[in-house]
Scaffold this motif. Structure first.
Motif, PDB file in Angstrom:
ATOM      1  N   SER A 207       0.804  -1.225   0.000  1.00 30.47           N
ATOM      2  CA  SER A 207       0.000   0.000   0.000  1.00 30.47           C
ATOM      3  C   SER A 207       0.833   1.270   0.000  1.00 30.47           C
ATOM      4  O   SER A 207       0.458   2.274  -0.628  1.00 30.47           O
ATOM      5  CB  SER A 207      -0.931   0.018   1.229  1.00 30.47           C
ATOM      6  OG  SER A 207      -1.816  -1.072   1.217  1.00 30.47           O
ATOM      7  N   SER A 269      -3.146  -4.311  -1.763  1.00 35.70           N
ATOM      8  CA  SER A 269      -3.015  -2.920  -1.339  1.00 35.70           C
ATOM      9  C   SER A 269      -4.320  -2.498  -0.703  1.00 35.70           C
ATOM     10  O   SER A 269      -5.398  -2.761  -1.250  1.00 35.70           O
ATOM     11  CB  SER A 269      -2.695  -2.013  -2.531  1.00 35.70           C
ATOM     12  OG  SER A 269      -2.807  -0.650  -2.168  1.00 35.70           O
ATOM     13  N   THR A 271      -5.238   0.524  -0.342  1.00 34.84           N
ATOM     14  CA  THR A 271      -5.639   1.832  -0.871  1.00 34.84           C
ATOM     15  C   THR A 271      -6.554   1.730  -2.076  1.00 34.84           C
ATOM     16  O   THR A 271      -7.011   2.757  -2.591  1.00 34.84           O
ATOM     17  CB  THR A 271      -4.395   2.642  -1.265  1.00 34.84           C
ATOM     18  OG1 THR A 271      -3.682   1.949  -2.308  1.00 34.84           O
ATOM     19  CG2 THR A 271      -3.475   2.843  -0.077  1.00 34.84           C
ATOM     20  N   THR A 273      -5.654   0.467  -4.976  1.00 34.63           N
ATOM     21  CA  THR A 273      -4.883   0.423  -6.215  1.00 34.63           C
ATOM     22  C   THR A 273      -4.516  -1.020  -6.560  1.00 34.63           C
ATOM     23  O   THR A 273      -4.481  -1.899  -5.692  1.00 34.63           O
ATOM     24  CB  THR A 273      -3.594   1.246  -6.089  1.00 34.63           C
ATOM     25  OG1 THR A 273      -2.799   0.710  -5.019  1.00 34.63           O
ATOM     26  CG2 THR A 273      -3.918   2.701  -5.797  1.00 34.63           C
ATOM     27  N   ASP A 274      -4.252  -1.250  -7.829  1.00 31.01           N
ATOM     28  CA  ASP A 274      -3.841  -2.575  -8.281  1.00 31.01           C
ATOM     29  C   ASP A 274      -2.431  -2.837  -7.771  1.00 31.01           C
ATOM     30  O   ASP A 274      -1.501  -2.086  -8.107  1.00 31.01           O
ATOM     31  CB  ASP A 274      -3.882  -2.618  -9.809  1.00 31.01           C
ATOM     32  CG  ASP A 274      -3.536  -3.987 -10.371  1.00 31.01           C
ATOM     33  OD1 ASP A 274      -3.025  -4.845  -9.619  1.00 31.01           O
ATOM     34  OD2 ASP A 274      -3.782  -4.198 -11.571  1.00 31.01           O
ATOM     35  N   THR A 277       0.839  -2.681  -9.920  1.00 32.90           N
ATOM     36  CA  THR A 277       1.459  -1.428 -10.352  1.00 32.90           C
ATOM     37  C   THR A 277       2.602  -1.017  -9.424  1.00 32.90           C
ATOM     38  O   THR A 277       3.308  -0.055  -9.720  1.00 32.90           O
ATOM     39  CB  THR A 277       0.420  -0.290 -10.389  1.00 32.90           C
ATOM     40  OG1 THR A 277      -0.094  -0.059  -9.063  1.00 32.90           O
ATOM     41  CG2 THR A 277      -0.736  -0.640 -11.317  1.00 32.90           C
ATOM     42  N   THR A 296      -7.110  -7.765  -5.633  1.00 31.65           N
ATOM     43  CA  THR A 296      -7.662  -6.425  -5.757  1.00 31.65           C
ATOM     44  C   THR A 296      -9.047  -6.302  -5.151  1.00 31.65           C
ATOM     45  O   THR A 296      -9.508  -5.188  -4.894  1.00 31.65           O
ATOM     46  CB  THR A 296      -7.736  -6.021  -7.240  1.00 31.65           C
ATOM     47  OG1 THR A 296      -8.521  -6.994  -7.958  1.00 31.65           O
ATOM     48  CG2 THR A 296      -6.342  -5.965  -7.861  1.00 31.65           C
TER      49      THR A 296
END
Length: 329
Positions: A207, A269, A271, A273-274, A277, A296
């Motif tokens: 994260s 993560s 947050t 997000t993927d 990445t 995810t």
């Protein structure tokens, strides 16, 4: 997902003081409350005695409400969850059990809501996994017998949590049956997937840029995966061995993530997000081989994190195909 210890609640109110007096009066005159009562359960702060079978049950933290429902009881109050929950604040595996007219959802996001719990009038407060301090424990105990975690916060195994809640509710035999049932499910899943056996695994949270949270052997996620036949990655075990304090995760620099590489790496993560990445994952052998399992879906991440007799069977259906594919790469 980083789990934050609840901060101490606000100073005790008049209502809490009255509740404490009422509790003290009850303690001095309590008679045995039926078969199996009173019961005394040890916790990290001392001992908790429950004089009679609880009727109004409050749960805190993760998992306790799952166990209460699985034992055929209904919590009068339980936490409202945000991460991984449905829009109503309840986890997906509890949707067919939760009744909003019977259960109050508590806002526990930033603190322990002592006043809201007092308003429910609990007979018992079950928190065998939740992390809070002595001050919060004392305030909760003034309201009702509070069954806190027995050792380190956030590190009570799902088996022990189930046994503790079962004892508190006078349903130890039923709790033991729940433990046997989930153990059988885990053993059956492992037998159906021999590709898991001996494959190394690590679980990481990417994260925060520049750092990686690595989950330790005492973490519920790791324990679930090793029960399926996976072996903890040597690098993760080395971190655990070197840690001065027993903890469920440790933070490392992203540039050192290769130290915890494994045959299968679960990455997520919090947050939204993927995780793929994250630059930290690019150089992992697991990424190059196809052994990376990026998660995810916050519901799946929460289900993996909240090992319990209800969450775990639900999440196994979601993650077993992903694990099987990665383990065969």
């Amino acid at each position: 997902m980083t789990r934050r210890l609840a901060v101490a609640a606000l100073a005790a109110t008049t209502a809490i003081a009255l509740a404490a007096c009422s509790s003290d009066d009850a303690d001095t005159s309590a008679a045995p409350g039926g078969d199996g009562y009173p019961v005394t359960i040890a916790n990290t702060f001392g001992e908790t005695t429950i004089d009679a079978k609880p009727e109004t049950i409050t749960t805190l933290g993760w998992n306790a409400e799952d166990i209460v429902y699985a034992l055929g009881e209904t919590p009068a109050a339980m936490p409202r969850h945000s991460y991984g929950a449905e829009e109503n604040g309840v986890m997906p595996w509890l949707q067919d059990r939760y009744d909003p007219s019977a259960t109050t959802l508590l806002d526990t996001e930033n603190s322990t809501p002592v006043e809201a719990i007092a308003a429910v009038g609990p007979d018992v407060i079950l928190a065998p996994y939740e992390g809070f301090d002595q001050d919060t424990y004392d305030k909760l105990s003034a309201l009702a017998p509070t069954v806190a975690y027995p050792g380190d916060a956030w590190q009570t195994s799902w088996q022990e949590q189930t046994e503790i809640v079962g004892e508190a509710l006078g349903k130890s035999d039923e709790a033991a049956e729940l433990v046997r049932g989930l153990d059988d499910t885990l053993a059956r899943t492992a037998a159906e997937h021999p590709e898991f056996e001996g494959r190394t695994i690590s679980v990481i949270d990417v994260s925060q840029p520049g750092t990686v949270n690595v989950y330790m052997p005492t973490d519920a996620r790791v324990q679930l995966l090793t029960s399926l036949g996976f072996t903890l990655a040597p690098g993760v075990q080395a971190l655990a061995d070197a840690a001065e304090d027993k903890t469920f995760f440790t933070e490392i620099s992203a540039e050192n993530v290769s130290d915890v590489d494994a045959d299968v790496v679960i990455a997520f993560s919090t947050t939204g997000t993927d995780p793929t990445t994250s630059p930290a994952l690019a150089g992992l052998g697991a990424t190059e081989r196809g052994g990376l399992v990026p998660m995810t879906d916050t519901k799946i991440v929460a289900g993996l994190s909240q090992s319990s007799v209800l969450a775990t069977p639900w999440v196994l259906e979601q993650i077993t195909p992903m694990l099987s594919e990665a383990a065969q790469r």
